[in-house]
Design a protein around this motif. Structure first.
Motif, short mmCIF file in Angstrom:
data_model
loop_
_atom_site.label_atom_id
_atom_site.label_comp_id
_atom_site.label_asym_id
_atom_site.label_seq_id
_atom_site.Cartn_x
_atom_site.Cartn_y
_atom_site.Cartn_z
N UNK A 195 42.33 -4.69 -43.63
CA UNK A 195 42.54 -5.60 -42.50
C UNK A 195 42.50 -4.85 -41.18
N UNK A 196 43.22 -3.73 -41.13
CA UNK A 196 43.24 -2.93 -39.90
C UNK A 196 41.86 -2.37 -39.59
N UNK A 197 41.17 -1.93 -40.62
CA UNK A 197 39.84 -1.35 -40.41
C UNK A 197 38.89 -2.39 -39.82
N UNK A 198 38.92 -3.61 -40.37
CA UNK A 198 38.05 -4.67 -39.86
C UNK A 198 38.43 -5.07 -38.44
N UNK A 199 39.73 -5.12 -38.16
CA UNK A 199 40.17 -5.46 -36.81
C UNK A 199 39.73 -4.42 -35.80
N UNK A 200 39.86 -3.15 -36.17
CA UNK A 200 39.43 -2.07 -35.29
C UNK A 200 37.93 -2.13 -35.05
N UNK A 201 37.19 -2.35 -36.10
CA UNK A 201 35.73 -2.43 -35.95
C UNK A 201 35.33 -3.63 -35.11
N UNK A 202 36.08 -4.73 -35.23
CA UNK A 202 35.79 -5.90 -34.40
C UNK A 202 35.99 -5.58 -32.93
N UNK A 203 37.08 -4.85 -32.62
CA UNK A 203 37.31 -4.43 -31.24
C UNK A 203 36.20 -3.52 -30.75
N UNK A 204 35.82 -2.55 -31.59
CA UNK A 204 34.80 -1.59 -31.19
C UNK A 204 33.43 -2.25 -31.03
N UNK A 205 33.22 -3.36 -31.70
CA UNK A 205 31.94 -4.07 -31.58
C UNK A 205 31.92 -5.03 -30.40
N UNK A 206 33.09 -5.29 -29.79
CA UNK A 206 33.16 -6.25 -28.68
C UNK A 206 33.71 -5.57 -27.43
N UNK A 207 35.03 -5.61 -27.26
CA UNK A 207 35.65 -5.03 -26.06
C UNK A 207 35.36 -3.53 -25.93
N UNK A 208 35.28 -2.85 -27.06
CA UNK A 208 35.09 -1.40 -27.02
C UNK A 208 33.68 -0.95 -27.34
N UNK A 209 32.71 -1.86 -27.17
CA UNK A 209 31.33 -1.52 -27.57
C UNK A 209 30.72 -0.41 -26.73
N UNK A 210 31.26 -0.20 -25.52
CA UNK A 210 30.72 0.84 -24.65
C UNK A 210 31.34 2.21 -24.91
N UNK A 211 32.35 2.27 -25.77
CA UNK A 211 33.07 3.51 -25.99
C UNK A 211 32.37 4.36 -27.04
N UNK A 212 32.39 5.67 -26.84
CA UNK A 212 31.70 6.58 -27.75
C UNK A 212 32.46 7.89 -27.86
#
Length: 303
Positions: A195-212
């Motif tokens: 659950x946490x992994x999917x939530x984190x990936x959802x954030x990284x794919x949306x709000x955090x998509x510019x982060x690297x």
């Protein structure tokens, strides 16, 4: 995205040292193996070329690993400080507190000596502009496992955290390179469930998509470096920010005690800004204002 995922992804913006958007699970945490001075010497020998040729333009090597149960991050570095300085900076939990609050999201840290040893409690806000009342707390046990003339091993552990997180392990080991330099290995590991992994990936794919992160995985269309993203990118950003807190704290010893707090704040911000693609968050004026507010609040509480 559900309200739950939105709420959880907000915590993922913290950029916290231990990447606290990972929720605890029943699976076994990634392990951190404590070494020895002999193992450190061999590690340095293997990494000497990578340290000398690091794309970070300084002797620092980052490594990140995604496991079935979580993530692990490692930073290997040569710093221009003696092992004695490193030991002096890390031997007490109160000094870790002074170091950790250099991070803009860490708004308070309290150290105490309990029956089971030294402890520190870190208060972290989801964003730097959130009030201290919205902070969550992490309680770490601080332990100096080894402190000899040529080897230092310190670890922090926390059994529980917000939103059911648990089993955090932080490890710092160091050995001298002559009289004025030290080879450091900083590492951490933690669990997360699906659950946490999917939530984190959802954030990284949306709000955090510019982060690297920092690892180069290819080239962009214009020939520039393409950096790793996703969970490992998150781990690498966290690892570098907190390595820089350690170095800034060490830099503070170069000035008289009354000047050390300001010296460390400026050193940390300047170091972070050398990697704006990965680490930039705020300008210097905003950062110093936040830390000034924290200092004034805690001074008032102490009276």
């Amino acid at each position: 995205m559900s309200k739950f995922l939105v709420a959880l992804s907000q915590w993922c913006r913290i950029g916290l040292w231990l990447s606290l958007c990972a929720m605890a699970s029943g699976s076994q945490a990634a392990t951190l193996e404590a070494g020895s001075v002999q193992a450190m010497r061999e590690l340095h020998r293997k990494l000497v070329d990578q340290l000398a040729q690091s794309p970070l333009k300084r002797p620092v090597v980052l490594d990140s690993t995604e496991t079935d149960g979580g993530l692990q991050g490692d930073v290997y570095a040569v710093v221009d400080h003696s092992l004695e300085d490193v030991r002096r900076a890390l031997e007490r939990s109160s000094q870790w507190c002074e170091m950790l609050i250099l991070h803009i999201n860490n708004r308070r840290c309290r150290a105490e000596h309990g029956a089971t040893g030294e402890k520190l409690t870190l208060s972290v806000v989801p964003r730097y502009d959130k009030p201290i009342e919205q902070a969550f707390e992490l309680a770490f046990v601080h332990r100096v496992a080894s402190a000899t003339r040529d080897y230092l091993l310190v670890d922090l552990s926390a059994e529980s955290g917000p939103m059911g997180t648990s089993h955090y392990r932080v490890l710092l080991e160091a050995m001298p390179l002559g009289n004025r330099q030290t080879f450091l290995h900083f590492a951490y590991a933690y669990d997360h469930n699906m659950v946490a992994r999917l939530a984190t990936m959802a954030y990284l794919a949306t709000f955090g998509s510019h982060k690297m992160g920092f690892t180069v995985v290819g080239k962009t269309s214009d020939g520039g470096p393409e950096y790793i993203r996703g969970l490992r990118g998150l781990v690498e950003r966290n690892a570098m920010r907190y390595f820089l807190t350690l170095e800034a704290y060490l830099d503070g010893f170069s000035v008289p005690p009354p000047e050390r707090a300001d010296k460390r704040l400026n050193s940390w911000f300047q170091a972070v800004e050398k990697y704006p693609t990965q680490l930039h968050e705020v300008d210097l004026e905003t950062y110093l204002a936040v830390k000034r507010e924290d200092r004034q609040r805690d001074a008032g509480t102490a009276r």
